[in-house]
Design an enzyme around this catalytic site. Sequence first.
Site, short mmCIF file in Angstrom:
data_model
loop_
_atom_site.label_atom_id
_atom_site.label_comp_id
_atom_site.label_asym_id
_atom_site.label_seq_id
_atom_site.Cartn_x
_atom_site.Cartn_y
_atom_site.Cartn_z
N LYS A 1 2.37 -9.83 -8.13
CA LYS A 1 3.61 -9.92 -7.34
C LYS A 1 3.52 -11.13 -6.43
O LYS A 1 2.64 -11.20 -5.56
CB LYS A 1 3.82 -8.65 -6.51
CG LYS A 1 4.96 -8.82 -5.49
CD LYS A 1 5.21 -7.57 -4.67
CE LYS A 1 6.06 -7.90 -3.45
NZ LYS A 1 6.38 -6.74 -2.63
N ALA B 1 12.14 -3.96 -1.47
CA ALA B 1 12.36 -4.00 -0.02
C ALA B 1 13.75 -3.56 0.39
O ALA B 1 14.73 -3.89 -0.26
CB ALA B 1 12.09 -5.38 0.57
N GLY B 2 13.80 -2.81 1.46
CA GLY B 2 15.07 -2.42 2.07
C GLY B 2 15.45 -0.97 1.87
O GLY B 2 16.29 -0.44 2.59
N ASN C 1 7.80 0.79 -0.11
CA ASN C 1 6.57 1.15 0.58
C ASN C 1 6.88 1.97 1.82
O ASN C 1 6.62 3.17 1.90
CB ASN C 1 5.78 -0.11 0.94
CG ASN C 1 4.40 0.19 1.49
OD1 ASN C 1 4.08 1.30 1.91
ND2 ASN C 1 3.53 -0.79 1.50
N THR C 2 7.54 1.33 2.80
CA THR C 2 7.78 1.97 4.09
C THR C 2 8.63 3.24 3.99
O THR C 2 8.39 4.20 4.72
CB THR C 2 8.46 0.98 5.06
OG1 THR C 2 7.81 -0.29 4.93
CG2 THR C 2 8.35 1.44 6.49
N GLY D 1 10.72 -3.39 5.17
CA GLY D 1 10.41 -2.40 6.20
C GLY D 1 11.59 -1.99 7.07
O GLY D 1 11.42 -1.23 8.01
#
Lengths: 67, 262
Positions: B105, B192-193, B214-215, B166
Amino acid sequence: MYLIVNGHRYDNLEDDMTMSELLDYLKLPAKKIAIERNREIISKSTYNTVRLNDGDIMEIIHFIGGG
Amino acid sequence: MKNSIKSDDTLKVGSHEFNSRLIIGTGKYTNYKQNSDALNASGAEMVTVAVRRVNVSDPNKPMLVDYIDPKKTVYLPNTAGCFTGEDAVRTLRLAKEAGGWNLVKLEVLSDPKHLYPDMEETLRSAELLIRDGFEVMVYCSDDPVFAKKLESMGCVAIMPLGAPIGSGLGIQNKVNIRLIVEQSNVPVIVDAGVGTASDAVIAMELGCDGVLMNTAIANAKDPIKMALAMKHAVIAGREAYLAGRMPTKKYADPSSPLAGLI
């Protein structure tokens, strides 16, 4: 001899130490890491034969959590 | 997973093939055990990982590989923390030596406030990595023009952000994500997001091939439960996309026939 490993200086190491001996000394498992010496990757298959030189700058990395 | 999606509906990225369309990160968890439990709950078959110096002063510190087996789960090493193409190549060459795989990545970030990708440097880095033999999944802005350039260059997956890393704000620009999906011949994965399950559903309903998060899982009150929710969300969104939604109408249309009323 001395080496710089991940930014830390290690003095009074045995001259002509091999990469495997350094890993034993640091208590690091060869399987879980990768190593760069003076910005060049040392292949895992050569850890037993590669001899380190005075002042070599080593980077030892592994995988950590990340996104 | 297999019960819900027909088994030939797999995600093919470069030379890899996955049953799950969810990719999860391994950062921000309380510990690696929780991370491993969340992975199991999510059904994901690929995790992003970072490459960092070993803690030489404490060699007994737990290592990620002790909790998530790289033989069972595909490690996707990232270039987080790299700001130039040369740094990215150096980092991923080391990752390859540590694990022995080509799928990576690429993320070249800019300002820490928004963590938007530096697209100029991302394009340059992608070229260097592809020349070096890597299969590059690339984190990028939701700009269809850049996305097309990255695909033409040979990236194996286009990974536009849904919102800043995040932030949990959800898909901010559905129009752009849809444009990228329509023009791409390689997988498009929102990276992301995503904040909660409905965001993942939206990404998949837009036709994305997968979602990377992830977050949203790690910072949920109960990460394991949220991992399970995300598994279902990605399946639900994918199936709704494949089913083809009904057209929207301005006025009501009764579901029960009006004929034969007593």
